[in-house]
Design a protein around this motif. Structure first.
Motif, PDB file in Angstrom:
ATOM      1  N   THR A  86       0.831  -1.205   0.000  1.00 51.54           N
ATOM      2  CA  THR A  86       0.000   0.000   0.000  1.00 51.54           C
ATOM      3  C   THR A  86       0.864   1.253   0.000  1.00 51.54           C
ATOM      4  O   THR A  86       0.608   2.203  -0.750  1.00 51.54           O
ATOM      5  N   MET A  87       1.913   1.254   0.824  1.00 52.49           N
ATOM      6  CA  MET A  87       2.808   2.408   0.854  1.00 52.49           C
ATOM      7  C   MET A  87       3.508   2.587  -0.483  1.00 52.49           C
ATOM      8  O   MET A  87       3.622   3.712  -0.993  1.00 52.49           O
ATOM      9  N   PHE A  88       3.980   1.497  -1.068  1.00 53.01           N
ATOM     10  CA  PHE A  88       4.663   1.573  -2.359  1.00 53.01           C
ATOM     11  C   PHE A  88       3.715   2.101  -3.432  1.00 53.01           C
ATOM     12  O   PHE A  88       4.086   2.956  -4.233  1.00 53.01           O
ATOM     13  N   THR A  92       4.580   5.614  -5.303  1.00 51.83           N
ATOM     14  CA  THR A  92       5.005   5.598  -6.706  1.00 51.83           C
ATOM     15  C   THR A  92       4.004   6.273  -7.643  1.00 51.83           C
ATOM     16  O   THR A  92       4.381   6.663  -8.743  1.00 51.83           O
ATOM     17  N   LEU A  93       2.763   6.422  -7.225  1.00 55.06           N
ATOM     18  CA  LEU A  93       1.752   6.970  -8.130  1.00 55.06           C
ATOM     19  C   LEU A  93       1.204   8.331  -7.720  1.00 55.06           C
ATOM     20  O   LEU A  93       0.363   8.883  -8.416  1.00 55.06           O
ATOM     21  N   ASN A  94       1.674   8.879  -6.608  1.00 57.86           N
ATOM     22  CA  ASN A  94       1.175  10.175  -6.139  1.00 57.86           C
ATOM     23  C   ASN A  94       2.332  11.106  -5.831  1.00 57.86           C
ATOM     24  O   ASN A  94       3.277  10.723  -5.142  1.00 57.86           O
ATOM     25  N   ARG A  95       2.237  12.314  -6.321  1.00 62.10           N
ATOM     26  CA  ARG A  95       3.278  13.304  -6.052  1.00 62.10           C
ATOM     27  C   ARG A  95       3.270  13.713  -4.593  1.00 62.10           C
ATOM     28  O   ARG A  95       2.227  13.778  -3.954  1.00 62.10           O
ATOM     29  N   ASN A  96       4.465  13.991  -4.083  1.00 61.37           N
ATOM     30  CA  ASN A  96       4.645  14.500  -2.723  1.00 61.37           C
ATOM     31  C   ASN A  96       3.991  13.615  -1.666  1.00 61.37           C
ATOM     32  O   ASN A  96       3.390  14.097  -0.720  1.00 61.37           O
ATOM     33  N   PHE A  97       4.099  12.328  -1.849  1.00 59.48           N
ATOM     34  CA  PHE A  97       3.523  11.374  -0.901  1.00 59.48           C
ATOM     35  C   PHE A  97       4.662  10.654  -0.196  1.00 59.48           C
ATOM     36  O   PHE A  97       5.499  10.030  -0.830  1.00 59.48           O
ATOM     37  N   ASN A  98       4.700  10.750   1.114  1.00 61.57           N
ATOM     38  CA  ASN A  98       5.744  10.117   1.903  1.00 61.57           C
ATOM     39  C   ASN A  98       5.147   9.078   2.835  1.00 61.57           C
ATOM     40  O   ASN A  98       4.035   9.246   3.323  1.00 61.57           O
ATOM     41  N   CYS A  99       5.897   8.031   3.082  1.00 58.34           N
ATOM     42  CA  CYS A  99       5.466   6.940   3.953  1.00 58.34           C
ATOM     43  C   CYS A  99       6.539   6.707   5.006  1.00 58.34           C
ATOM     44  O   CYS A  99       7.718   6.933   4.761  1.00 58.34           O
ATOM     45  N   LEU A 100       6.119   6.224   6.139  1.00 59.79           N
ATOM     46  CA  LEU A 100       7.043   5.879   7.210  1.00 59.79           C
ATOM     47  C   LEU A 100       6.717   4.471   7.688  1.00 59.79           C
ATOM     48  O   LEU A 100       5.567   4.161   7.998  1.00 59.79           O
ATOM     49  N   LEU A 101       7.736   3.623   7.742  1.00 54.50           N
ATOM     50  CA  LEU A 101       7.591   2.249   8.196  1.00 54.50           C
ATOM     51  C   LEU A 101       8.230   2.103   9.570  1.00 54.50           C
ATOM     52  O   LEU A 101       9.384   2.482   9.757  1.00 54.50           O
ATOM     53  N   ILE A 102       7.483   1.577  10.514  1.00 55.27           N
ATOM     54  CA  ILE A 102       8.005   1.258  11.844  1.00 55.27           C
ATOM     55  C   ILE A 102       7.562  -0.168  12.147  1.00 55.27           C
ATOM     56  O   ILE A 102       6.394  -0.502  11.997  1.00 55.27           O
ATOM     57  N   GLU A 138      15.960   4.689   3.204  1.00 55.74           N
ATOM     58  CA  GLU A 138      14.968   5.406   2.407  1.00 55.74           C
ATOM     59  C   GLU A 138      15.072   5.060   0.939  1.00 55.74           C
ATOM     60  O   GLU A 138      16.125   4.675   0.431  1.00 55.74           O
ATOM     61  N   LEU A 139      13.963   5.212   0.281  1.00 53.29           N
ATOM     62  CA  LEU A 139      13.845   5.069  -1.157  1.00 53.29           C
ATOM     63  C   LEU A 139      13.045   6.287  -1.595  1.00 53.29           C
ATOM     64  O   LEU A 139      11.851   6.382  -1.322  1.00 53.29           O
ATOM     65  N   VAL A 140      13.727   7.254  -2.220  1.00 51.79           N
ATOM     66  CA  VAL A 140      13.104   8.531  -2.560  1.00 51.79           C
ATOM     67  C   VAL A 140      13.015   8.641  -4.077  1.00 51.79           C
ATOM     68  O   VAL A 140      14.008   8.480  -4.781  1.00 51.79           O
ATOM     69  N   PHE A 141      11.805   8.917  -4.542  1.00 48.61           N
ATOM     70  CA  PHE A 141      11.560   9.054  -5.975  1.00 48.61           C
ATOM     71  C   PHE A 141      11.450  10.520  -6.351  1.00 48.61           C
ATOM     72  O   PHE A 141      11.015  11.344  -5.546  1.00 48.61           O
ATOM     73  N   ASP A 142      11.801  10.826  -7.594  1.00 51.33           N
ATOM     74  CA  ASP A 142      11.522  12.150  -8.136  1.00 51.33           C
ATOM     75  C   ASP A 142      10.050  12.177  -8.497  1.00 51.33           C
ATOM     76  O   ASP A 142       9.594  11.375  -9.310  1.00 51.33           O
ATOM     77  N   ALA A 143       9.314  13.094  -7.904  1.00 55.08           N
ATOM     78  CA  ALA A 143       7.878  13.186  -8.180  1.00 55.08           C
ATOM     79  C   ALA A 143       7.644  13.724  -9.584  1.00 55.08           C
ATOM     80  O   ALA A 143       6.762  13.290 -10.288  1.00 55.08           O
ATOM     81  N   ASP A 144       8.429  14.673  -9.979  1.00 54.50           N
ATOM     82  CA  ASP A 144       8.280  15.288 -11.298  1.00 54.50           C
ATOM     83  C   ASP A 144       9.668  15.713 -11.748  1.00 54.50           C
ATOM     84  O   ASP A 144      10.236  16.643 -11.182  1.00 54.50           O
TER      85      ASP A 144
END
Length: 163
Positions: A86-88, A92-102, A138-144
């Motif tokens: 769900t986080m992935f 990957t499909l929404n701009r400026n969307f961050n997730c945190l896993l604990i 972390e795994l950070v994607f370029d949103a645009d």
């Protein structure tokens, strides 16, 4: 040639939008997981408990615009896989969307986080967002790619240990 490239770009954009609106379809068609047998790799097809959890999360997403879930579970029902998927999907499909896993401990956190790398490596190439930064936490994607100041991704935080 240019027309074919334009058609492929339109197809990719349309498919991204379909997947943005339909997580179960995205999971069934794009998200590969490790199976129980050694070396087995399967598309993510929800188990009954995952379907139930997703139905509750989907209702919360539609109602509140986000998912916040705490799942107390037995071993191996697939809820960690569902949570990471769900986080992935969102990242990957929404701009400026961050997730945190604990998770419970450092090893479990790392294992769950590595699912995202596994998902990314097997994602259809034209759906893979460009990676801005990738490391153990972390795994950070370029949103645009045209606006390098926007980014999205998945991070792991400190784990919690109860004694």
């Amino acid at each position: 040639m240019l027309e074919q490239v334009e058609q492929q770009a339109l197809y990719a954009a349309a498919l991204r939008e379909v997947y943005r609106r339909d997580f179960p379809r995205y999971a069934r068609e794009q998200m590969w997981i490790r199976g129980a047998a050694p070396g087995e790799i399967l598309l993510l097809d929800f188990k009954p408990i995952q379907k139930h959890i997703w139905s509750l999360e989907e209702a919360q997403l539609q109602d509140k615009g986000y998912i916040r879930a705490f799942v107390v579970k037995p071993r191996q029902p697939g809820s960690s896989t569902l949570a990471q998927a769900t986080m992935f999907w969102q990242a990957t499909l929404n701009r400026n969307f961050n997730c945190l896993l604990i998770a419970l401990d450092e090893d479990t956190t790392a294992n769950i986080f590595n699912m995202s790398r596994f998902f990314y490596e097997r994602l259809t190439p034209f759906l893979q967002p460009a990676i801005r930064r990738s490391n153990k936490k972390e795994l950070v994607f370029d949103a645009d790619p045209r606006r390098p100041t926007t980014q999205q991704g998945i991070q792991i935080g400190s784990y919690m240990q109860f004694q």
